[in-house]
Design an enzyme around this catalytic site. Sequence first.
Site, PDB file in Angstrom:
ATOM      1  N   GLY A   1      26.590   4.570  12.938  1.00 19.22           N
ATOM      2  CA  GLY A   1      27.370   5.790  12.723  1.00 19.22           C
ATOM      3  C   GLY A   1      26.576   6.851  11.985  1.00 19.22           C
ATOM      4  O   GLY A   1      27.130   7.618  11.199  1.00 19.22           O
ATOM      5  N   ALA A   2      25.258   6.878  12.219  1.00 23.16           N
ATOM      6  CA  ALA A   2      24.380   7.929  11.686  1.00 23.16           C
ATOM      7  C   ALA A   2      24.338   7.958  10.156  1.00 23.16           C
ATOM      8  O   ALA A   2      24.022   8.987   9.566  1.00 23.16           O
ATOM      9  CB  ALA A   2      24.796   9.307  12.228  1.00 23.16           C
TER      10      ALA A   2
ATOM     11  N   SER B   1      22.180   1.030  16.041  1.00 22.53           N
ATOM     12  CA  SER B   1      21.952   2.422  15.634  1.00 22.53           C
ATOM     13  C   SER B   1      21.618   2.493  14.140  1.00 22.53           C
ATOM     14  O   SER B   1      20.673   1.853  13.698  1.00 22.53           O
ATOM     15  CB  SER B   1      23.164   3.275  16.017  1.00 22.53           C
ATOM     16  N   ALA B   2      22.392   3.265  13.336  1.00 25.24           N
ATOM     17  CA  ALA B   2      22.100   3.305  11.901  1.00 25.24           C
ATOM     18  C   ALA B   2      22.249   1.917  11.275  1.00 25.24           C
ATOM     19  O   ALA B   2      21.572   1.595  10.296  1.00 25.24           O
ATOM     20  CB  ALA B   2      23.026   4.299  11.199  1.00 25.24           C
TER      21      ALA B   2
ATOM     22  N   ASP C   1      19.525   5.566  25.624  1.00 24.30           N
ATOM     23  CA  ASP C   1      19.985   5.782  24.250  1.00 24.30           C
ATOM     24  C   ASP C   1      19.975   7.256  23.867  1.00 24.30           C
ATOM     25  O   ASP C   1      20.817   7.717  23.106  1.00 24.30           O
ATOM     26  CB  ASP C   1      19.065   5.027  23.274  1.00 24.30           C
TER      27      ASP C   1
ATOM     28  N   HIS D   1      23.961   5.280  24.637  1.00 25.00           N
ATOM     29  CA  HIS D   1      23.913   4.795  23.254  1.00 25.00           C
ATOM     30  C   HIS D   1      25.223   4.074  22.908  1.00 25.00           C
ATOM     31  O   HIS D   1      26.306   4.594  23.177  1.00 25.00           O
ATOM     32  CB  HIS D   1      23.699   5.997  22.322  1.00 25.00           C
TER      33      HIS D   1
END
Length: 546
Positions: A124-125, A211-212, A339, A454
Amino acid sequence: QVMLLLVILLGVGLNSAAAAKLGVVETEGGLVEGQSYRMSLFRTVDVFKGIPFADVPGKWEKPKPHPGWSGILKATKYRDRCLQVTLLQTKTQGSEDCLYLNIFVPQGSSLSTNLPVMVYLFGGAFLLGASNDLAILGDSLYDGKEMADRGKVIIVTVNYRVGTLGFLSTGDSRLPGNYGLWDQHAAISWVRRNIAAFGGNPDNMTIFGQSAGAASVSFQMLSPYSKGLFRRAITQCGVALSPWALQRNPMGLTKKIARKVGCWRSDEDEMITCLKMSDPAGLTMAGKIDVLLILGKGTVMDLLELAPVVDGDFIPDDPSRLFHNAAQFDYMAGVNSMDGHIFAGVDVPSINSEKHVTTVEQVKGLLAGLTKEKGNAAIDSAFSVYSSNWGSAPEQALVKKTVADIETDFLFLVPTQIALQLHANNSSGANTYSYLFNMKTRIFVFPKWVEAEHAEDLQYLFGKPFSTPLVYFPRHRDLSGYMIAYWTNFARTGDPNRGESRVPVPWPTFTKYRRPYVTINHKMSKSSVRYAALCYILLLLYFSVF
């Protein structure tokens, strides 16, 4: 009479099948009781939701041990996510009281013991997300029941602080940053200390994330604080080397956030004092993505600002120089084939439009934005590599796909390949595995050339085609079965080919000198194993951010 006897025996069998249930479990903080869910005739999963692994954290402080509770904690509801902006960034949601985890324990006719343990870190960045994120038809995306049951492993999902409260930093000891990473570390440590009571093997723990969350797994591997804490790691679509995963100018960002909340002072200590007294929700809103940054002069890369920092402590040096710390962990890493598509669509919106043309100038402009530090020669060289198969009059679909490939390579693929190479170079007896997930997208609004978007891997890994079968086809269940098998075998043995589950194709190890990778989709065969091409080395040179 024979029929009656059969009915009685069957009843006894069913009762004993249902009897394998943990009930009340003793943890370091007190007693907890979860819920049991039936998965099939003889299999259940015990689910514990919302167990605290640390106390309510102080603002920009490391997590502290939980004081414990009296009586039995009913662990049947997910707890609040950590305070964060909503997806549309119009308001905040969540709570500062958020350091909780969830445990999924598979059971057969007798109680499970000594199971491998897999701890999941959400993506979630570094800005939003939760251990029970994105409910799909009533079930959390990260619901661990299917994966636990089919792979015979314990799944743990954890919350950690995100956004301003999780990652703001001055780049020095005044606000060192990385609070979200410390939360993750506290959760992994809690699992190691307590998981035996749930039937898990504390000496066989794997951390994995997307991701994050994958970059977080990578940082946990590289931190000196993780020595001996877990055995294996899996990163999906992100590593500590990803250009969005590290904030290299933390004080600049802190001053920007201070301005937004009325704390700007020329004296930095006064500014920090003001920030510490500021309203948490206001601070959280101040950390939202500033879309204006992108207009005319930047890329999506420039929007993702709140991230871990080199703090001289948890992350003592640039991540590229810390792979000696990861030498003991078995490591599996990969990306989705597209992605970068969703991010490319922000940087070059014409790629998702039938009506609008994507021009050579736009492609070069994207390369320029992504390789600012490298100069014009790098842009021209990279462009010649990417356009080498275009011919004199390339079709628009090919040009548009190239834009998505560029963003995928820069943000995900190349950093992951460098991380795999550094892991293999430093490894002391640990295994390294590389993959490319390339199942065609299920998002029907995208153009036909779009492959795996992604985060599209997660629905398969967490077994959604089995838990919500009506919205999937048999091919999706095949793929889901393959992924759960590879991932849980790897967690069990350090080798995705060996374990409780059969796999469709042998997956060779990635070494210092050989770089095989397996392509993961619903049609897996011997041709699914491929080798990284020479142009990959060129791309490493063009895109390497070091």
